[in-house]
Design a protein around this motif. Structure first.
Motif, PDB file in Angstrom:
ATOM      1  N   GLY A  50       0.798  -1.216   0.000  1.00  0.00           N
ATOM      2  CA  GLY A  50       0.000   0.000   0.000  1.00  0.00           C
ATOM      3  C   GLY A  50       0.827   1.261   0.000  1.00  0.00           C
ATOM      4  N   GLY A  51       0.106   2.369   0.086  1.00  0.00           N
ATOM      5  CA  GLY A  51       0.733   3.681   0.128  1.00  0.00           C
ATOM      6  C   GLY A  51       1.444   3.922   1.444  1.00  0.00           C
ATOM      7  N   GLU A  52       2.251   4.958   1.468  1.00  0.00           N
ATOM      8  CA  GLU A  52       3.091   5.226   2.636  1.00  0.00           C
ATOM      9  C   GLU A  52       2.310   5.571   3.896  1.00  0.00           C
ATOM     10  N   GLU A  53       1.047   5.957   3.769  1.00  0.00           N
ATOM     11  CA  GLU A  53       0.217   6.284   4.941  1.00  0.00           C
ATOM     12  C   GLU A  53      -0.803   5.181   5.256  1.00  0.00           C
ATOM     13  N   SER A  54      -0.705   4.053   4.580  1.00  0.00           N
ATOM     14  CA  SER A  54      -1.679   2.974   4.756  1.00  0.00           C
ATOM     15  C   SER A  54      -1.254   2.011   5.859  1.00  0.00           C
ATOM     16  N   ILE A  55      -2.148   1.074   6.173  1.00  0.00           N
ATOM     17  CA  ILE A  55      -1.828   0.044   7.166  1.00  0.00           C
ATOM     18  C   ILE A  55      -0.828  -0.974   6.616  1.00  0.00           C
ATOM     19  N   HIS A  56      -0.619  -0.971   5.315  1.00  0.00           N
ATOM     20  CA  HIS A  56       0.341  -1.862   4.666  1.00  0.00           C
ATOM     21  C   HIS A  56       1.354  -1.032   3.878  1.00  0.00           C
ATOM     22  N   ALA A  57       2.063  -0.177   4.577  1.00  0.00           N
ATOM     23  CA  ALA A  57       2.997   0.742   3.923  1.00  0.00           C
ATOM     24  C   ALA A  57       4.177   0.028   3.274  1.00  0.00           C
ATOM     25  N   GLU A  58       4.402  -1.208   3.640  1.00  0.00           N
ATOM     26  CA  GLU A  58       5.487  -1.990   3.031  1.00  0.00           C
ATOM     27  C   GLU A  58       4.922  -3.267   2.439  1.00  0.00           C
ATOM     28  N   GLU A  59       5.446  -3.653   1.298  1.00  0.00           N
ATOM     29  CA  GLU A  59       5.071  -4.910   0.654  1.00  0.00           C
ATOM     30  C   GLU A  59       5.445  -6.055   1.589  1.00  0.00           C
ATOM     31  N   ASN A  60       4.526  -7.022   1.757  1.00  0.00           N
ATOM     32  CA  ASN A  60       4.800  -8.116   2.675  1.00  0.00           C
ATOM     33  C   ASN A  60       3.924  -9.317   2.329  1.00  0.00           C
ATOM     34  N   ILE A  61       4.316 -10.461   2.846  1.00  0.00           N
ATOM     35  CA  ILE A  61       3.521 -11.681   2.765  1.00  0.00           C
ATOM     36  C   ILE A  61       3.280 -12.141   4.195  1.00  0.00           C
ATOM     37  N   LYS A  62       2.018 -12.476   4.485  1.00  0.00           N
ATOM     38  CA  LYS A  62       1.627 -12.946   5.816  1.00  0.00           C
ATOM     39  C   LYS A  62       0.904 -14.269   5.660  1.00  0.00           C
ATOM     40  N   ARG A  63       1.386 -15.302   6.316  1.00  0.00           N
ATOM     41  CA  ARG A  63       0.693 -16.586   6.212  1.00  0.00           C
ATOM     42  C   ARG A  63      -0.567 -16.545   7.062  1.00  0.00           C
ATOM     43  N   VAL A  64      -1.591 -17.266   6.610  1.00  0.00           N
ATOM     44  CA  VAL A  64      -2.849 -17.359   7.344  1.00  0.00           C
ATOM     45  C   VAL A  64      -3.353 -18.794   7.258  1.00  0.00           C
ATOM     46  N   SER A  65      -4.093 -19.211   8.272  1.00  0.00           N
ATOM     47  CA  SER A  65      -4.691 -20.546   8.267  1.00  0.00           C
ATOM     48  C   SER A  65      -5.868 -20.565   7.295  1.00  0.00           C
ATOM     49  N   ALA A  66      -6.328 -21.755   6.966  1.00  0.00           N
ATOM     50  CA  ALA A  66      -7.495 -21.876   6.085  1.00  0.00           C
ATOM     51  C   ALA A  66      -8.705 -21.216   6.736  1.00  0.00           C
ATOM     52  N   ALA A  67      -8.848 -21.365   8.046  1.00  0.00           N
ATOM     53  CA  ALA A  67      -9.972 -20.741   8.759  1.00  0.00           C
ATOM     54  C   ALA A  67      -9.879 -19.221   8.693  1.00  0.00           C
ATOM     55  N   LYS A  68      -8.694 -18.663   8.888  1.00  0.00           N
ATOM     56  CA  LYS A  68      -8.514 -17.208   8.815  1.00  0.00           C
ATOM     57  C   LYS A  68      -8.739 -16.710   7.395  1.00  0.00           C
ATOM     58  N   ALA A  69      -8.357 -17.509   6.402  1.00  0.00           N
ATOM     59  CA  ALA A  69      -8.591 -17.141   5.000  1.00  0.00           C
ATOM     60  C   ALA A  69     -10.093 -17.027   4.740  1.00  0.00           C
ATOM     61  N   GLU A  70     -10.876 -17.967   5.265  1.00  0.00           N
ATOM     62  CA  GLU A  70     -12.331 -17.916   5.104  1.00  0.00           C
ATOM     63  C   GLU A  70     -12.923 -16.712   5.833  1.00  0.00           C
ATOM     64  N   GLU A  71     -12.409 -16.410   7.029  1.00  0.00           N
ATOM     65  CA  GLU A  71     -12.860 -15.226   7.767  1.00  0.00           C
ATOM     66  C   GLU A  71     -12.562 -13.957   6.981  1.00  0.00           C
ATOM     67  N   TRP A  72     -11.351 -13.879   6.396  1.00  0.00           N
ATOM     68  CA  TRP A  72     -10.949 -12.716   5.617  1.00  0.00           C
ATOM     69  C   TRP A  72     -11.887 -12.535   4.438  1.00  0.00           C
ATOM     70  N   LYS A  73     -12.200 -13.627   3.727  1.00  0.00           N
ATOM     71  CA  LYS A  73     -13.112 -13.558   2.580  1.00  0.00           C
ATOM     72  C   LYS A  73     -14.499 -13.089   3.010  1.00  0.00           C
ATOM     73  N   ALA A  74     -15.003 -13.625   4.110  1.00  0.00           N
ATOM     74  CA  ALA A  74     -16.323 -13.240   4.599  1.00  0.00           C
ATOM     75  C   ALA A  74     -16.345 -11.770   5.034  1.00  0.00           C
ATOM     76  N   GLU A  75     -15.290 -11.333   5.694  1.00  0.00           N
ATOM     77  CA  GLU A  75     -15.184  -9.953   6.158  1.00  0.00           C
ATOM     78  C   GLU A  75     -15.254  -8.957   5.006  1.00  0.00           C
ATOM     79  N   HIS A  76     -14.716  -9.354   3.853  1.00  0.00           N
ATOM     80  CA  HIS A  76     -14.663  -8.478   2.696  1.00  0.00           C
ATOM     81  C   HIS A  76     -15.724  -8.830   1.636  1.00  0.00           C
ATOM     82  N   ASN A  77     -16.665  -9.706   2.013  1.00  0.00           N
ATOM     83  CA  ASN A  77     -17.752 -10.124   1.113  1.00  0.00           C
ATOM     84  C   ASN A  77     -17.232 -10.678  -0.211  1.00  0.00           C
ATOM     85  N   LEU A  78     -16.223 -11.511  -0.135  1.00  0.00           N
ATOM     86  CA  LEU A  78     -15.613 -12.075  -1.353  1.00  0.00           C
ATOM     87  C   LEU A  78     -15.909 -13.563  -1.462  1.00  0.00           C
TER      88      LEU A  78
END
Length: 78
Positions: A50-78
């Motif tokens: 993201g941009g320099e003022e965003s919550i993701h100001a640096e490029e990164n990879i974060k591992r997530v569990s399958a359950a967290k992946a499903e939560e992330w999708k639901a949270e963003h209506n995807l």
């Protein structure tokens, strides 16, 4: 992007994009992207950038569990 976490390589080029969530417009210093990927071995991860003022100001990879992946999708209506 590639990153090794706990001896496992997470690679956006070699993995399958599952879903993407974007906040803001291109060039917005507070804007960012979160992209959910799954590896051939079934491991999920988020590629964030993201941009320099965003919550993701640096490029990164974060591992997530399958359950967290499903939560992330639901949270963003995807």
């Amino acid at each position: 992007m590639k990153k090794i976490i706990c001896k496992v390589e997470y690679d956006t080029e070699a993995s399958t994009l599952v879903a993407k969530h974007t906040v803001g417009e291109f060039g917005d210093p507070a804007g960012y992207e979160e992209s959910l990927y799954v590896t051939e071995g079934g491991k999920y991860f988020l590629y964030v950038n993201g941009g320099e003022e965003s919550i993701h100001a640096e490029e990164n990879i974060k591992r997530v569990s399958a359950a967290k992946a499903e939560e992330w999708k639901a949270e963003h209506n995807l």
